[in-house]
Scaffold this active site. Structure first.
Site, PDB file in Angstrom:
ATOM      1  N   THR A  13      40.334  29.769  35.666  1.00 41.83           N
ATOM      2  CA  THR A  13      41.450  29.692  36.608  1.00 41.83           C
ATOM      3  C   THR A  13      41.845  31.094  37.062  1.00 41.83           C
ATOM      4  O   THR A  13      41.557  32.083  36.401  1.00 41.83           O
ATOM      5  CB  THR A  13      42.664  28.996  35.973  1.00 41.83           C
ATOM      6  OG1 THR A  13      43.132  29.765  34.851  1.00 41.83           O
ATOM      7  CG2 THR A  13      42.305  27.588  35.520  1.00 41.83           C
ATOM      8  N   GLY A  14      42.517  31.149  38.214  1.00 43.17           N
ATOM      9  CA  GLY A  14      42.931  32.443  38.742  1.00 43.17           C
ATOM     10  C   GLY A  14      41.764  33.382  38.921  1.00 43.17           C
ATOM     11  O   GLY A  14      41.830  34.554  38.546  1.00 43.17           O
ATOM     12  N   THR A  16      39.830  34.244  41.794  1.00 42.53           N
ATOM     13  CA  THR A  16      39.383  34.728  43.104  1.00 42.53           C
ATOM     14  C   THR A  16      39.388  36.249  43.187  1.00 42.53           C
ATOM     15  O   THR A  16      38.996  36.819  44.208  1.00 42.53           O
ATOM     16  CB  THR A  16      40.265  34.162  44.237  1.00 42.53           C
ATOM     17  OG1 THR A  16      41.635  34.530  44.014  1.00 42.53           O
ATOM     18  CG2 THR A  16      40.152  32.646  44.287  1.00 42.53           C
ATOM     19  N   ILE A  19      40.425  40.233  36.968  1.00 46.05           N
ATOM     20  CA  ILE A  19      39.810  39.883  35.690  1.00 46.05           C
ATOM     21  C   ILE A  19      39.157  38.511  35.751  1.00 46.05           C
ATOM     22  O   ILE A  19      38.056  38.304  35.218  1.00 46.05           O
ATOM     23  CB  ILE A  19      40.862  39.949  34.562  1.00 46.05           C
ATOM     24  CG1 ILE A  19      41.280  41.410  34.316  1.00 46.05           C
ATOM     25  CG2 ILE A  19      40.330  39.322  33.274  1.00 46.05           C
ATOM     26  CD1 ILE A  19      42.447  41.571  33.357  1.00 46.05           C
ATOM     27  N   GLY A  20      39.808  37.554  36.397  1.00 41.10           N
ATOM     28  CA  GLY A  20      39.245  36.202  36.463  1.00 41.10           C
ATOM     29  C   GLY A  20      37.903  36.165  37.156  1.00 41.10           C
ATOM     30  O   GLY A  20      36.964  35.508  36.688  1.00 41.10           O
ATOM     31  N   SER A 141      47.903  39.535  27.030  1.00 38.36           N
ATOM     32  CA  SER A 141      48.139  40.912  27.448  1.00 38.36           C
ATOM     33  C   SER A 141      48.684  41.693  26.264  1.00 38.36           C
ATOM     34  O   SER A 141      49.303  41.123  25.359  1.00 38.36           O
ATOM     35  CB  SER A 141      49.159  40.953  28.589  1.00 38.36           C
ATOM     36  OG  SER A 141      49.639  42.266  28.811  1.00 38.36           O
ATOM     37  N   TYR A 154      57.761  38.294  31.426  1.00 39.76           N
ATOM     38  CA  TYR A 154      56.293  38.324  31.400  1.00 39.76           C
ATOM     39  C   TYR A 154      55.794  38.486  29.964  1.00 39.76           C
ATOM     40  O   TYR A 154      54.912  37.738  29.515  1.00 39.76           O
ATOM     41  CB  TYR A 154      55.780  39.466  32.268  1.00 39.76           C
ATOM     42  CG  TYR A 154      54.287  39.698  32.159  1.00 39.76           C
ATOM     43  CD1 TYR A 154      53.387  38.840  32.774  1.00 39.76           C
ATOM     44  CD2 TYR A 154      53.777  40.781  31.436  1.00 39.76           C
ATOM     45  CE1 TYR A 154      52.017  39.043  32.678  1.00 39.76           C
ATOM     46  CE2 TYR A 154      52.418  40.993  31.336  1.00 39.76           C
ATOM     47  CZ  TYR A 154      51.541  40.123  31.954  1.00 39.76           C
ATOM     48  OH  TYR A 154      50.181  40.329  31.848  1.00 39.76           O
TER      49      TYR A 154
END
Length: 264
Positions: A13-14, A16, A19-20, A141, A154
């Site tokens: 996922t994520g 585009t 890191i993904g 993270s 976050y």
């Protein structure tokens, strides 16, 4: 060591950019059939093309959905009912003074960063368990361990992700399915580069100088002394998805350049 993921279906996922995309590319290069998820059709198509070119293959596919919502996760599951490797990379971040973080901002952060992975893992883990093999990763993270004062929500969301991963690893104990978190530090993604460029313009320095200043001022304990590349983070993720990583589960795998002041 030769990592061979031939015959494995992976979902990232994520993916585009950043890191993904690097993880999806690395998995494809190792032989996995990769499906990526993104909200923009154009960005998904561009990322699929980039993966095909980098991995010299043509079987990557994309799903256009907002995996940060329950409906988006339903769309992903409907289009791809089963996977062998799940990389929950989707995440958002942004600086904000604690007293200005309202309920809506907290809710959005938790929905995207935590519940997206919970929803997908809740579905896909059952199929992995029944087959006796699977790999689930949550991209966390170093901020989960060093909660940043400028974006508490976050850091809390990433700490929650690690709790989910550890708990799910216990749920799947002995099944052949591993669950881990990967903890990047400052990484030279498109978003990070834009942030550094804006800060550099404000302070009248070059982007390279600003990157060094950012580390000195915000992550002074770094041992790497530079931003990591997305590919460096992806290398650890690809290994954790491999057959060779069969004894690594319930772990927080750090690729944060030594920022965290802990030997554990």
């Amino acid at each position: 060591m030769q990592i061979d993921l031939s015959g494995k279906q992976a979902l990232v996922t994520g993916a585009t950019g950043g890191i993904g995309l690097a993880i999806a590319t690395g998995l494809a290069q190792a032989g996995a059939q990769v499906t990526i998820v993104g909200r923009s059709a154009d960005k998904v198509d561009n990322a699929v093309t980039a993966i095909h070119q980098a991995a010299n293959r043509s079987d990557c596919r994309g799903i256009v959905a907002d995996a940060g919502t329950a409906q988006g996760c339903h769309t992903v599951i409907e289009q791809l009912p089963a996977v062998d490797i799940l990389i929950n990379n989707l995440g958002i971040y942004g600086g904000c003074e604690f007293f200005d973080i309202d309920d809506d901002a907290w809710e959005e952060m938790l929905q995207v960063n935590v519940m997206s992975g919970v929803r997908l893992a809740r579905h896909y883990a059952k199929g992995m368990r029944d087959k006796g093999w699977g790999r689930i990763q949550f991209i966390s993270s170093e901020s989960a361990l060093n909660i940043p004062s400028e974006m508490v929500h976050y850091g809390v969301s990433k700490a929650a992700v690690q709790g989910v991963a550890r708990g799910l690893a216990k749920v799947l104990a002995g099944t052949g399915v591993t669950v881990n978190t990967v903890l990047p530090g400052p990484t030279r993604t498109e978003g990070a580069q834009q942030m550094i460029a804006e800060m550099a313009a404000e302070r009248g320095v070059t982007a390279e100088e600003m990157e060094a200043l950012f580390l000195q001022e915000n992550r002074p304990s770094t041992l790497l002394k530079r931003f990591a590349s997305p590919e460096e983070v992806a290398n650890l993720s690809v290994y954790a998805a491999s057959k060779q990583a069969s004894a690594t589960t319930g772990a927080a795998l750090r690729v944060e350049g030594g920022i965290v002041e802990s030997i554990a």
